[in-house]
Design a protein around this motif. Structure first.
Motif, PDB file in Angstrom:
ATOM      1  N   GLY A  11      43.005  24.913 -34.222  1.00 16.73           N
ATOM      2  CA  GLY A  11      42.087  24.945 -33.350  1.00 16.73           C
ATOM      3  C   GLY A  11      40.805  24.139 -34.083  1.00 16.73           C
ATOM      4  O   GLY A  11      39.993  23.875 -33.430  1.00 16.73           O
ATOM      5  N   VAL A  12      40.615  24.324 -35.478  1.00 17.68           N
ATOM      6  CA  VAL A  12      39.937  23.754 -36.137  1.00 17.68           C
ATOM      7  C   VAL A  12      40.080  22.881 -37.131  1.00 17.68           C
ATOM      8  O   VAL A  12      40.963  23.143 -37.906  1.00 17.68           O
ATOM      9  CB  VAL A  12      39.039  24.946 -37.047  1.00 17.68           C
ATOM     10  N   ALA A  58      46.018   8.897 -37.900  1.00 22.83           N
ATOM     11  CA  ALA A  58      46.400  10.242 -38.308  1.00 22.83           C
ATOM     12  C   ALA A  58      45.118  11.147 -37.798  1.00 22.83           C
ATOM     13  O   ALA A  58      45.065  12.283 -37.622  1.00 22.83           O
ATOM     14  CB  ALA A  58      46.968  10.292 -39.424  1.00 22.83           C
ATOM     15  N   GLU A  59      43.849  10.560 -38.322  1.00 21.37           N
ATOM     16  CA  GLU A  59      42.884  11.118 -38.393  1.00 21.37           C
ATOM     17  C   GLU A  59      42.439  11.538 -36.913  1.00 21.37           C
ATOM     18  O   GLU A  59      41.753  12.600 -36.394  1.00 21.37           O
ATOM     19  CB  GLU A  59      41.629  10.646 -39.105  1.00 21.37           C
ATOM     20  N   GLN A  60      42.407  10.616 -36.124  1.00 16.43           N
ATOM     21  CA  GLN A  60      42.121  10.766 -34.682  1.00 16.43           C
ATOM     22  C   GLN A  60      42.852  11.553 -34.076  1.00 16.43           C
ATOM     23  O   GLN A  60      42.578  12.669 -33.483  1.00 16.43           O
ATOM     24  CB  GLN A  60      42.295   9.259 -33.722  1.00 16.43           C
ATOM     25  N   ALA A  66      41.662  19.298 -32.221  1.00 16.79           N
ATOM     26  CA  ALA A  66      40.828  20.418 -32.419  1.00 16.79           C
ATOM     27  C   ALA A  66      39.958  20.618 -31.435  1.00 16.79           C
ATOM     28  O   ALA A  66      39.560  19.770 -30.552  1.00 16.79           O
ATOM     29  CB  ALA A  66      40.249  20.153 -33.802  1.00 16.79           C
ATOM     30  N   ARG A  67      39.511  22.124 -31.373  1.00 14.90           N
ATOM     31  CA  ARG A  67      38.358  22.457 -30.410  1.00 14.90           C
ATOM     32  C   ARG A  67      37.151  22.314 -31.230  1.00 14.90           C
ATOM     33  O   ARG A  67      36.147  22.162 -30.926  1.00 14.90           O
ATOM     34  CB  ARG A  67      38.700  23.781 -29.906  1.00 14.90           C
ATOM     35  N   LYS A 108      34.304  19.071 -26.828  1.00 12.99           N
ATOM     36  CA  LYS A 108      34.641  19.735 -28.189  1.00 12.99           C
ATOM     37  C   LYS A 108      33.414  19.960 -28.878  1.00 12.99           C
ATOM     38  O   LYS A 108      32.142  19.538 -28.599  1.00 12.99           O
ATOM     39  CB  LYS A 108      35.452  18.707 -29.362  1.00 12.99           C
ATOM     40  N   ASP A 109      33.292  20.828 -30.141  1.00  8.69           N
ATOM     41  CA  ASP A 109      32.169  21.228 -30.736  1.00  8.69           C
ATOM     42  C   ASP A 109      32.256  20.628 -32.165  1.00  8.69           C
ATOM     43  O   ASP A 109      33.240  20.298 -32.688  1.00  8.69           O
ATOM     44  CB  ASP A 109      32.181  22.829 -31.055  1.00  8.69           C
TER      45      ASP A 109
END
Length: 208
Positions: A11-12, A58-60, A66-67, A108-109
């Motif tokens: 999630g992170v 991959a990074e995208q 993730a949130r 997202k944050d």
């Protein structure tokens, strides 16, 4: 290179950047702390991309899954290390992260976790850095806003070179607790919604 879980497993997503980890006291400790928290996927950018050749798809994928996206780094020349800036340049593309069809990160944050060598008193109109530290945050805040993300209150440790072990322990404990409890932070209830940042198509002509 860190062993990364599948994008859906975390999630992170924490992006850590330090050009010289062996010389780091605080950021290295925070990196190790993050690795011990369940649900946190850690990417050591300088370890993963020593040639600066970032795997954008991959990074995208990891970022989109993730949130919360965490930027962990020492402040260098009032900004982020070069490889983290390159990550932003390469990964947060028009049509994916921002623009009319760029909605992958909306809702997202983003959280900045940073250290400074100078003491907090140095970030003052009468100090040698001449400005309060908040003056250096707009590029981070606007990057988040353009992508439709909330920019959370940063976690900062000033004077990192002279921080005691007790101070570092306490800082790492706060960091770990924040990672475990996001998004259930009391102060987020009063955080304003992300401002709308509509990019006119005329500002981004089609690429040829």
């Amino acid at each position: 290179m860190d062993e990364l879980a599948s994008p859906a497993a975390a999630g992170v997503y924490l992006l850590a950047a330090h050009p010289q980890w062996r010389e780091s006291r605080v950021n290295r400790r925070l990196l190790d702390t993050a690795r011990s928290v369940a649900g946190v996927q850690v990417q050591d950018l300088y370890g993963a991309y020593p040639d600066y050749d970032i795997d954008v798809p991959a990074e995208q994928a990891r970022t989109a899954a993730a949130r919360l996206v965490v930027l962990l780094h020492p402040v260098q020349w009032y900004s982020m290390p070069a490889l983290m800036k390159l990550w932003l340049d390469d990964v947060l593309t028009h049509g994916w992260a921002y623009g009319r069809t760029g909605t992958a990160l909306r809702g997202k944050d983003m959280w900045l976790v940073a250290t400074t060598g100078g003491a907090e008193a140095s970030y003052h109109p009468q100090g040698y850095n001449r400005y309060f530290f908040d003056a250096f945050l707009p590029p981070y805040e606007q990057t988040a806003a353009l992508c439709g993300m909330r920019f959370l209150p940063p976690l900062l440790l000033h004077g990192a070179h002279r921080a005691s072990e007790e101070q570092i322990d306490a800082h790492a404990a706060v960091f770990a607790e924040r990672l475990r409890t996001h998004p259930n932070w009391a102060e987020l209830n009063d955080l304003p919604a992300c401002p709308a940042c509509d990019v006119p198509e005329a500002d981004r002509p089609p690429e040829h």
